[in-house]
Design a protein around this motif. Structure first.
Motif, PDB file in Angstrom:
ATOM      1  N   ILE A 114      36.020 -76.967 -13.424  1.00 24.37           N
ATOM      2  CA  ILE A 114      36.763 -78.036 -12.746  1.00 24.37           C
ATOM      3  C   ILE A 114      35.811 -79.130 -12.272  1.00 24.37           C
ATOM      4  O   ILE A 114      36.094 -80.328 -12.409  1.00 24.37           O
ATOM      5  CB  ILE A 114      37.571 -77.453 -11.570  1.00 24.37           C
ATOM      6  N   GLU A 115      34.657 -78.723 -11.753  1.00 25.50           N
ATOM      7  CA  GLU A 115      33.669 -79.689 -11.282  1.00 25.50           C
ATOM      8  C   GLU A 115      33.189 -80.593 -12.423  1.00 25.50           C
ATOM      9  O   GLU A 115      33.027 -81.807 -12.249  1.00 25.50           O
ATOM     10  CB  GLU A 115      32.480 -78.935 -10.677  1.00 25.50           C
ATOM     11  N   GLU A 116      32.977 -80.013 -13.606  1.00 26.87           N
ATOM     12  CA  GLU A 116      32.558 -80.800 -14.770  1.00 26.87           C
ATOM     13  C   GLU A 116      33.683 -81.725 -15.236  1.00 26.87           C
ATOM     14  O   GLU A 116      33.459 -82.899 -15.539  1.00 26.87           O
ATOM     15  CB  GLU A 116      32.132 -79.870 -15.907  1.00 26.87           C
ATOM     16  N   ALA A 117      34.900 -81.190 -15.327  1.00 33.17           N
ATOM     17  CA  ALA A 117      36.041 -81.987 -15.795  1.00 33.17           C
ATOM     18  C   ALA A 117      36.280 -83.201 -14.906  1.00 33.17           C
ATOM     19  O   ALA A 117      36.646 -84.277 -15.392  1.00 33.17           O
ATOM     20  CB  ALA A 117      37.292 -81.115 -15.846  1.00 33.17           C
ATOM     21  N   ALA A 118      36.042 -83.037 -13.620  1.00 35.05           N
ATOM     22  CA  ALA A 118      36.285 -84.126 -12.662  1.00 35.05           C
ATOM     23  C   ALA A 118      35.301 -85.284 -12.828  1.00 35.05           C
ATOM     24  O   ALA A 118      35.525 -86.370 -12.280  1.00 35.05           O
ATOM     25  CB  ALA A 118      36.218 -83.588 -11.235  1.00 35.05           C
ATOM     26  N   LYS A 119      34.220 -85.070 -13.604  1.00 38.33           N
ATOM     27  CA  LYS A 119      33.217 -86.120 -13.816  1.00 38.33           C
ATOM     28  C   LYS A 119      33.330 -86.770 -15.195  1.00 38.33           C
ATOM     29  O   LYS A 119      32.512 -87.610 -15.559  1.00 38.33           O
ATOM     30  CB  LYS A 119      31.811 -85.527 -13.659  1.00 38.33           C
ATOM     31  N   ALA A 120      34.335 -86.388 -15.982  1.00 43.81           N
ATOM     32  CA  ALA A 120      34.406 -86.803 -17.384  1.00 43.81           C
ATOM     33  C   ALA A 120      34.741 -88.276 -17.565  1.00 43.81           C
ATOM     34  O   ALA A 120      35.621 -88.820 -16.890  1.00 43.81           O
ATOM     35  CB  ALA A 120      35.451 -85.961 -18.116  1.00 43.81           C
ATOM     36  N   ASP A 121      34.007 -88.907 -18.486  1.00 45.04           N
ATOM     37  CA  ASP A 121      34.395 -90.222 -18.994  1.00 45.04           C
ATOM     38  C   ASP A 121      35.239 -90.048 -20.259  1.00 45.04           C
ATOM     39  O   ASP A 121      36.116 -90.867 -20.552  1.00 45.04           O
ATOM     40  CB  ASP A 121      33.145 -91.052 -19.345  1.00 45.04           C
ATOM     41  N   ILE A 122      34.936 -88.984 -21.001  1.00 48.89           N
ATOM     42  CA  ILE A 122      35.697 -88.605 -22.187  1.00 48.89           C
ATOM     43  C   ILE A 122      35.992 -87.121 -22.064  1.00 48.89           C
ATOM     44  O   ILE A 122      35.106 -86.330 -21.716  1.00 48.89           O
ATOM     45  CB  ILE A 122      34.895 -88.863 -23.486  1.00 48.89           C
ATOM     46  N   PHE A 123      37.231 -86.738 -22.337  1.00 48.00           N
ATOM     47  CA  PHE A 123      37.616 -85.319 -22.258  1.00 48.00           C
ATOM     48  C   PHE A 123      38.315 -84.928 -23.546  1.00 48.00           C
ATOM     49  O   PHE A 123      39.260 -85.587 -23.975  1.00 48.00           O
ATOM     50  CB  PHE A 123      38.551 -85.074 -21.065  1.00 48.00           C
ATOM     51  N   LEU A 124      37.821 -83.869 -24.171  1.00 51.35           N
ATOM     52  CA  LEU A 124      38.371 -83.397 -25.440  1.00 51.35           C
ATOM     53  C   LEU A 124      38.859 -81.966 -25.311  1.00 51.35           C
ATOM     54  O   LEU A 124      38.133 -81.092 -24.829  1.00 51.35           O
ATOM     55  CB  LEU A 124      37.293 -83.464 -26.537  1.00 51.35           C
ATOM     56  N   VAL A 125      40.081 -81.722 -25.747  1.00 49.73           N
ATOM     57  CA  VAL A 125      40.611 -80.366 -25.915  1.00 49.73           C
ATOM     58  C   VAL A 125      40.619 -80.096 -27.412  1.00 49.73           C
ATOM     59  O   VAL A 125      41.190 -80.870 -28.186  1.00 49.73           O
ATOM     60  CB  VAL A 125      42.042 -80.258 -25.341  1.00 49.73           C
ATOM     61  N   ILE A 126      39.979 -79.009 -27.839  1.00 48.70           N
ATOM     62  CA  ILE A 126      39.878 -78.729 -29.272  1.00 48.70           C
ATOM     63  C   ILE A 126      40.107 -77.246 -29.563  1.00 48.70           C
ATOM     64  O   ILE A 126      39.517 -76.372 -28.916  1.00 48.70           O
ATOM     65  CB  ILE A 126      38.507 -79.200 -29.835  1.00 48.70           C
ATOM     66  N   GLY A 127      41.013 -76.984 -30.509  1.00 47.39           N
ATOM     67  CA  GLY A 127      41.265 -75.614 -30.931  1.00 47.39           C
ATOM     68  C   GLY A 127      42.084 -74.803 -29.955  1.00 47.39           C
ATOM     69  O   GLY A 127      42.063 -73.573 -29.991  1.00 47.39           O
ATOM     70  N   THR A 128      42.823 -75.461 -29.089  1.00 50.42           N
ATOM     71  CA  THR A 128      43.707 -74.760 -28.167  1.00 50.42           C
ATOM     72  C   THR A 128      44.905 -75.656 -27.868  1.00 50.42           C
ATOM     73  O   THR A 128      44.755 -76.872 -27.763  1.00 50.42           O
ATOM     74  CB  THR A 128      43.005 -74.367 -26.848  1.00 50.42           C
ATOM     75  N   SER A 129      46.068 -75.044 -27.756  1.00 54.50           N
ATOM     76  CA  SER A 129      47.286 -75.811 -27.475  1.00 54.50           C
ATOM     77  C   SER A 129      47.657 -75.741 -25.996  1.00 54.50           C
ATOM     78  O   SER A 129      48.812 -75.941 -25.616  1.00 54.50           O
ATOM     79  CB  SER A 129      48.452 -75.319 -28.344  1.00 54.50           C
ATOM     80  N   LEU A 130      46.670 -75.432 -25.151  1.00 52.65           N
ATOM     81  CA  LEU A 130      46.841 -75.467 -23.689  1.00 52.65           C
ATOM     82  C   LEU A 130      47.941 -74.525 -23.203  1.00 52.65           C
ATOM     83  O   LEU A 130      48.794 -74.901 -22.411  1.00 52.65           O
ATOM     84  CB  LEU A 130      47.116 -76.908 -23.222  1.00 52.65           C
ATOM     85  N   GLN A 131      47.900 -73.300 -23.681  1.00 51.09           N
ATOM     86  CA  GLN A 131      48.887 -72.300 -23.252  1.00 51.09           C
ATOM     87  C   GLN A 131      48.268 -71.163 -22.453  1.00 51.09           C
ATOM     88  O   GLN A 131      48.992 -70.320 -21.928  1.00 51.09           O
ATOM     89  CB  GLN A 131      49.613 -71.737 -24.480  1.00 51.09           C
ATOM     90  N   VAL A 132      46.946 -71.092 -22.392  1.00 50.91           N
ATOM     91  CA  VAL A 132      46.274 -70.008 -21.671  1.00 50.91           C
ATOM     92  C   VAL A 132      45.839 -70.512 -20.298  1.00 50.91           C
ATOM     93  O   VAL A 132      45.054 -71.455 -20.196  1.00 50.91           O
ATOM     94  CB  VAL A 132      45.038 -69.495 -22.454  1.00 50.91           C
ATOM     95  N   TYR A 133      46.364 -69.901 -19.260  1.00 49.31           N
ATOM     96  CA  TYR A 133      46.013 -70.287 -17.885  1.00 49.31           C
ATOM     97  C   TYR A 133      45.079 -69.256 -17.276  1.00 49.31           C
ATOM     98  O   TYR A 133      45.126 -68.092 -17.658  1.00 49.31           O
ATOM     99  CB  TYR A 133      47.294 -70.436 -17.044  1.00 49.31           C
ATOM    100  N   PRO A 134      44.195 -69.675 -16.367  1.00 41.90           N
ATOM    101  CA  PRO A 134      44.135 -70.998 -15.729  1.00 41.90           C
ATOM    102  C   PRO A 134      43.414 -72.078 -16.543  1.00 41.90           C
ATOM    103  O   PRO A 134      43.368 -73.226 -16.119  1.00 41.90           O
ATOM    104  CB  PRO A 134      43.378 -70.715 -14.435  1.00 41.90           C
ATOM    105  N   ALA A 135      42.827 -71.733 -17.702  1.00 42.05           N
ATOM    106  CA  ALA A 135      42.032 -72.716 -18.462  1.00 42.05           C
ATOM    107  C   ALA A 135      42.825 -73.984 -18.765  1.00 42.05           C
ATOM    108  O   ALA A 135      42.291 -75.095 -18.699  1.00 42.05           O
ATOM    109  CB  ALA A 135      41.528 -72.090 -19.755  1.00 42.05           C
ATOM    110  N   ALA A 136      44.116 -73.831 -19.090  1.00 41.43           N
ATOM    111  CA  ALA A 136      44.926 -74.987 -19.471  1.00 41.43           C
ATOM    112  C   ALA A 136      45.075 -76.001 -18.344  1.00 41.43           C
ATOM    113  O   ALA A 136      45.364 -77.180 -18.597  1.00 41.43           O
ATOM    114  CB  ALA A 136      46.300 -74.517 -19.940  1.00 41.43           C
ATOM    115  N   SER A 137      44.851 -75.576 -17.117  1.00 40.48           N
ATOM    116  CA  SER A 137      45.013 -76.488 -15.976  1.00 40.48           C
ATOM    117  C   SER A 137      43.820 -77.418 -15.787  1.00 40.48           C
ATOM    118  O   SER A 137      43.898 -78.370 -15.005  1.00 40.48           O
ATOM    119  CB  SER A 137      45.233 -75.689 -14.689  1.00 40.48           C
ATOM    120  N   ILE A 138      42.726 -77.163 -16.503  1.00 34.59           N
ATOM    121  CA  ILE A 138      41.508 -77.957 -16.290  1.00 34.59           C
ATOM    122  C   ILE A 138      41.741 -79.435 -16.569  1.00 34.59           C
ATOM    123  O   ILE A 138      41.202 -80.308 -15.878  1.00 34.59           O
ATOM    124  CB  ILE A 138      40.357 -77.401 -17.156  1.00 34.59           C
ATOM    125  N   ILE A 139      42.586 -79.743 -17.552  1.00 32.84           N
ATOM    126  CA  ILE A 139      42.848 -81.142 -17.902  1.00 32.84           C
ATOM    127  C   ILE A 139      43.449 -81.914 -16.727  1.00 32.84           C
ATOM    128  O   ILE A 139      43.311 -83.132 -16.635  1.00 32.84           O
ATOM    129  CB  ILE A 139      43.767 -81.229 -19.147  1.00 32.84           C
TER     130      ILE A 139
END
Length: 230
Positions: A159-184
């Motif tokens: 979460i700390e890394e995601a909060a600093k992103a200028d570019i954010f990429l989700v790759i190879g996942t359809s955002l269905q596994v939690y809590p990982a999917a909440s990072i976006i």
């Protein structure tokens, strides 16, 4: 001039191209095993030998696989960007491709941990954890995998890394596994967001997310052209 912060959330789809099977198949089985038999504390307590054998085979399989184009392109982009990869995958293909900053949310196949204290983690120099291999406290070593029902200790780092992103990429996942999917959800609204997957989620994504409906390696070729032109 400092590099832009590029944060990646990768999932099973990127490793699948290297020959590593995902447990999210239509039959609900992972290598012919019920997921809860091999990926839960209850499964471990019920049949420790089965769980050890299962992950020993997964470890051996992963060591025989090689990074694919998507892994390699992400590693090469470190020349242009400050990249952190947050992965749901337990293999080391990102590292073997050359990525230097990788956060493993769900653990790592090539490590073992104490079955008594999860903070005691040990690197493996072979593909087997054997019965009788003990931690310094005298308890059996188990796979360093975050099983269903267990805490995800690296979430705060992710979460700390995601909060600093200028570019954010989700790759190879359809955002269905939690809590990982909440990072976006922690990515700044000003960041450019991309999703590469063969299955774009059928729920409504934030309209700012640019979707590339392709397998990981093909999608990375397209994305590379887009972000390097900017």
């Amino acid at each position: 001039m400092s590099k832009k912060k590029f944060v990646v959330l990768s999932g099973a789809g990127i490793s699948q191209e290297s020959g590593i099977k995902t447990f999210r198949d239509s039959n609900g089985l992972w290598e012919n095993h019920d997921i809860m038999e091999v990926a839960s504390p209850q499964g471990w307590n019920k049949n420790r030998a089965l769980v050890q054998e299962f992950y020993n085979l997964r470890r051996k399989q992963a060591q025989e696989c090689q990074p694919n184009t998507a892994h390699i392109k992400l590693a090469q982009l470190e020349d242009k960007f400050d990249i952190t990869i947050i992965t749901q995958n337990v293999d080391d293909l990102h590292e073997r491709a050359g990525s230097s900053k990788v956060i493993h949310l769900h653990g790592e196949l090539n490590k073992a941990q104490s079955s008594f204290n999860p903070d005691l983690v040990y690197p493996l120099d072979h593909w087997e954890i054997k019965e009788g291999q003990l931690c310094e406290l005298g308890s059996q070593l188990r796979p360093h995998i975050v099983w269903f029902g267990e805490m995800v200790p690296k979430m705060s780092d992710a979460i700390e890394e995601a909060a600093k992103a200028d570019i954010f990429l989700v790759i190879g996942t359809s955002l269905q596994v939690y809590p990982a999917a909440s990072i976006i959800e922690y990515v700044p609204s000003t960041a450019k967001k991309f999703l590469i997957d063969l299955q774009i989620p059928d729920y409504k994504l934030d309209p700012s997310v640019i979707c590339i409906e392709k397998k990981a390696s093909d999608g990375m070729k397209e994305l590379e052209n887009v972000i390097l032109e900017e």
